[in-house]
Design an enzyme around this catalytic site. Structure first.
Site, PDB file in Angstrom:
ATOM      1  N   HIS A  50     -27.966  27.061  44.963  1.00  0.00           N
ATOM      2  CA  HIS A  50     -28.799  28.251  44.747  1.00  0.00           C
ATOM      3  C   HIS A  50     -28.462  28.984  43.433  1.00  0.00           C
ATOM      4  CE1 HIS A  50     -30.976  31.966  45.405  1.00  0.00           C
ATOM      5  NE2 HIS A  50     -29.850  32.652  45.507  1.00  0.00           N
ATOM      6  N   HIS A  74     -24.430  35.626  40.783  1.00  0.00           N
ATOM      7  CA  HIS A  74     -25.143  36.783  41.344  1.00  0.00           C
ATOM      8  C   HIS A  74     -24.879  37.036  42.824  1.00  0.00           C
ATOM      9  CE1 HIS A  74     -28.170  33.840  42.729  1.00  0.00           C
ATOM     10  NE2 HIS A  74     -28.517  34.769  43.594  1.00  0.00           N
ATOM     11  N   GLU A  78     -21.833  39.767  46.958  1.00  0.00           N
ATOM     12  CA  GLU A  78     -22.528  40.034  48.207  1.00  0.00           C
ATOM     13  C   GLU A  78     -22.086  39.090  49.325  1.00  0.00           C
ATOM     14  OE1 GLU A  78     -26.771  39.834  48.035  1.00  0.00           O
ATOM     15  OE2 GLU A  78     -26.945  40.786  49.995  1.00  0.00           O
ATOM     16  N   ASP A  79     -21.892  37.828  49.003  1.00  0.00           N
ATOM     17  CA  ASP A  79     -21.701  36.831  50.063  1.00  0.00           C
ATOM     18  C   ASP A  79     -20.297  36.237  50.163  1.00  0.00           C
ATOM     19  OD1 ASP A  79     -24.298  37.184  50.711  1.00  0.00           O
ATOM     20  OD2 ASP A  79     -25.039  35.427  49.629  1.00  0.00           O
ATOM     21  N   ASP A 141     -33.912  34.965  41.428  1.00  0.00           N
ATOM     22  CA  ASP A 141     -33.316  34.784  42.751  1.00  0.00           C
ATOM     23  C   ASP A 141     -34.417  34.623  43.796  1.00  0.00           C
ATOM     24  OD1 ASP A 141     -31.316  34.880  44.789  1.00  0.00           O
ATOM     25  OD2 ASP A 141     -31.730  37.021  45.074  1.00  0.00           O
TER      26      ASP A 141
HETATM   27 MN    MN Z   1     -29.321  34.813  45.656  1.00  0.00          MN
END
Ligand code: MN
Length: 721
Positions: A50, A74, A78-79, A141
């Site tokens: 991704h 990116h 967040e992940d 994204d």
């Molecule tokens: Mn993404």
């Protein structure tokens, strides 16, 4: 799966990469691979696919190295366990800033289907992204997520498609990036409305062969005409994208068989001049349809799009739309704001793409702006209105007016939070309650049940919700005070007249009183008495008509204690020259107020008494014992002052007087009213004021109240020297 080298190839095709930049991209790749290790996408592919795809899309947009690297990074914050601090340490401020901005936008959940919400959400994204690159990363994204949407369960497919249709496709359109706009629309159309999508694709494919011939005929006719005229141009013809066709069908509600304008013809020339020549040539081949010609070269669309559009009667007598523009304009039509970014990257010296630059000039019409970066701000300024967007600590989005403060924010969340907000943190730093918020700020409010809305707040809040709530709170407070005052007056007066309150306030009698004075309950009665809207004597007369009310009885005395801040020692108010911590007190003969010239007088054993310079007592004293003093500028408490009012004695006058005083933000400590003769009353008001000017202002406004005969400042008589 796309590989890192594919991305680097894409980038080297449009810009030179230094060794350092190459290292940076590789480092971002390795870091991303490390932190995403073990994660997979729902498709079963490793998660890393991704960020790689997103980075490749950003390379398709021909963006700079920081943005390409951010594509790889990116989702790390967040992940994964990665932190912004870590990104900052490893990749520097620029990339950390972009990752942070992208993470912030990703945290937002768009749930509402209301069009107005969608619009403010789009505006918010533009406003939040302090840098337009953040929006471009978010679009890349979203584009890759849409390309792989088929792997998700149906409910999520529909929700994400709807969001794409509402937010991201229009955003791409707004920024003038046509290819992302159309691809997003087609993907969202496919997943959110599969039935109509199938209908459109089926019809298009059934007609494809027939129409391809037609397409070539038109193309060749235009090409040979331009050859004759020595105009070197690319002529293309294609089917419009599926969603575009669907919209046309909906909009024109035409029979699909007859919709020729699902075909788009485009002529790309080398100069603006050739655009107009080509237009002339096309109009000599086929007859133009009046009213269908649009000159977006002279008048670009708000997203910067430039082109000539004309519709003519084609070879079969049908309507054909032809778009004519320069190759640069086409570049802009496809890449929009991103094209402008390329310009900034590649032409720091300002040569070359001057045309693009001037196009942007026209777009925003801020003729004095020379710096391209400022242009971007100007574009954003055009797109977002007079609003600002901030986050709750949980990442929710709150829309406020520009100039809003933490108090506005608190009221926007909930009135209770507004009423009791006592402390505000913006981006984890303590700020004052009147701090001006900025878009992107994260705001945290601490509430304290002891905290109450303050009249001062009205001077800085900007949202109508905050204003309304503060006013209503102050009004409630006023009512409560009036109730207390009214209750104490009523109780005392009735007792003085030998009336048993409990007898009177029995249910039947109360009902009679309420009927007579048009009230609904006891609270209203007390409030009316407190505000002076019902005179206590009228009440007594009604309750016990045989009561003798002498003139003297008309006199009433109210102890109205709102805020007893009186201090005997107000040490902090005055500075004594040459002494640090000397005891001072105020002379009662002249009660000086801040703003008045003062002098000190040394009294044995009592410290220094402060008088007004022109106090007659001071003129009589030993000049040796006078000392220079001045007001402390930091002193901001209120000081006591007294006024004497003479007025006509009529119902409601006391209420008028107290309201006039309160509305100047002056506190009333105590009121004494007496009737001096029939129809005439005098009163002494003990007040606290900020300074002498405020007192003068109150006196002036009291003089204007109807029925007031005179108002004077007075002092205690006792000599203080
Ligand atoms: Mn993404």
């Amino acid at each position: 799966m796309i590989r890192l080298n594919d991305i680097i190839d894409k980038v080297t095709a449009y810009k030179e990469i230094s060794d350092n930049e190459l290292d940076l991209i590789k480092k971002a790749y390795i870091y991303s691979a490390k932190v995403h290790a073990g994660q997979t996408r729902i498709s079963g592919e490793p998660y890393l696919s991704h960020p790689l795809e997103v980075s490749a899309i950003l390379a398709d947009l021909k963006l700079d190295i920081s943005t390409i690297s951010t594509g790889l990074l990116h989702d790390t914050v967040e992940d994964t366990l990665a932190t912004i601090q870590e990104i900052d340490d490893l990749f520097g401020k620029d990339i950390a800033f972009l990752v942070d901005g992208t993470t912030k936008i990703s945290k937002l959940e768009y749930v509402s289907k209301l069009e107005s919400q969608a619009e403010s959400f789009r505006k918010f994204i533009l406003a939040t992204a302090k840098d337009i690159r953040v929006v471009l990363i978010k679009l890349a994204d979203r584009l890759h997520n849409m390309r792989t949407l088929k792997y998700l369960p149906e409910d999520r497919r529909i929700r994400i498609s709807q969001e794409t249709m509402d937010i991201y496709a229009p955003l791409a359109h707004r920024l003038g990036i046509n290819w992302i706009n159309t691809e997003l629309e087609d993907l969202a159309f496919q997943f959110s409305n599969p039935k109509d999508y199938r209908k459109v694709t089926k019809l298009v494919s059934s007609k494809k062969k027939e129409w391809r011939n037609y397409l070539n005929e038109v193309k060749n006719t235009i090409s040979s005409k331009l050859n004759e005229l020595n105009i070197d141009a690319d002529v293309t013809g294609r089917f419009k994208h599926n969603y575009g066709i669907y919209k046309k069908m909906q909009f024109q509600s035409k029979d699909f068989e007859k919709v020729y304008d699902i075909l788009a013809f485009r002529v790309l020339t080398n100069s603006e001049n050739e655009c107009y020549q080509t237009l002339g040539a096309v109009h000599t081949i086929w007859k133009p349809i009046p009213g269908r010609f649009k000159d977006y070269i002279a008048l670009p669309k708000t997203n910067g799009y430039q082109s000539l559009h004309t519709t003519v009667l084609g070879p079969l007598g049908e309507q054909v739309e032809i778009q004519i523009r320069t190759k640069d304009m086409h570049e802009y039509a496809e890449y929009g704001v991103a094209a402008h970014w390329n310009y900034k990257e590649q032409n720091g010296n300002g040569n070359g793409s001057y045309e693009m630059y001037s196009m942007l000039r026209k777009l925003v019409e801020h003729k004095d702006i020379e710096d391209p970066a400022e242009f971007l701000d100007a574009i954003k300024g055009e797109l977002i209105s007079n609003l600002l967007y901030v986050f709750t600590p949980g990442g929710d989005l709150i829309e406020l007016q520009r100039g809003a403060t933490p108090v506005d924010f608190a009221y926007a969340i909930h009135s209770d939070i507004g009423d009791h907000c006592s402390r505000a943190m913006v981006n984890r730093a303590l700020v004052s309650l009147d701090y001006k918020l900025k878009t992107g700020d994260t705001v945290e409010i601490t509430i304290n049940k002891e905290q109450k809305p303050n009249r001062d707040w009205l001077s800085f809040v900007v949202t109508s919700k905050a204003k309304t709530k503060i006013r209503s709170w102050l009004r409630t407070l006023e009512n409560k005070k009036a109730e207390e005052i009214g209750k104490s007056i009523a109780e005392r007066k009735l007792r003085d007249k030998g009336i048993n309150i409990n007898d009177i306030f029995k249910k039947d009698k109360l009902t009679e009183i309420f009927d007579k004075f048009e009230l609904n309950n006891l609270e209203e009665l007390y409030r009316a008495v407190g505000f002076g809207n019902i005179s206590i004597n009228d009440l007594i007369k009604f309750v016990k008509p045989e009561t003798e009310l002498h003139t003297a009885d008309k006199a009433y005395r109210i102890d109205k204690i709102i805020k007893n801040i009186r201090k005997d020692e107000m040490k902090d108010a005055v500075l004594v020259k040459g002494f640090n911590d000397i005891m001072t007190r105020f002379a009662k003969c002249c009660s000086p107020l801040p703003g008045e010239s003062i002098s000190g007088y040394i009294t044995r054993g009592k410290g220094i008494t402060i008088h007004k310079n022109d106090c007659p007592h001071l003129l009589e004293v030993d000049p040796q014992r006078k000392i220079e003093v001045e007001w402390d500028k930091n002193f901001n408490e209120q000081m006591p002052a007294k006024i004497f009012v003479e007025c006509i004695d009529k119902p409601g006058i006391l209420s008028k007087l107290t309201k006039t005083i309160s509305s100047s933000d002056v506190n009333i400590l105590r009121v004494e009213m007496d009737s001096i003769e029939i129809e005439k009353a005098k009163g002494v008001f003990n007040l606290t004021v900020d300074n002498v000017n405020q007192l003068i202002a109150v006196i002036e406004s009291l003089k204007k109240v109807k029925g007031v005969l005179s108002v004077d400042r007075i002092f205690d008589e006792s000599q203080e020297i």
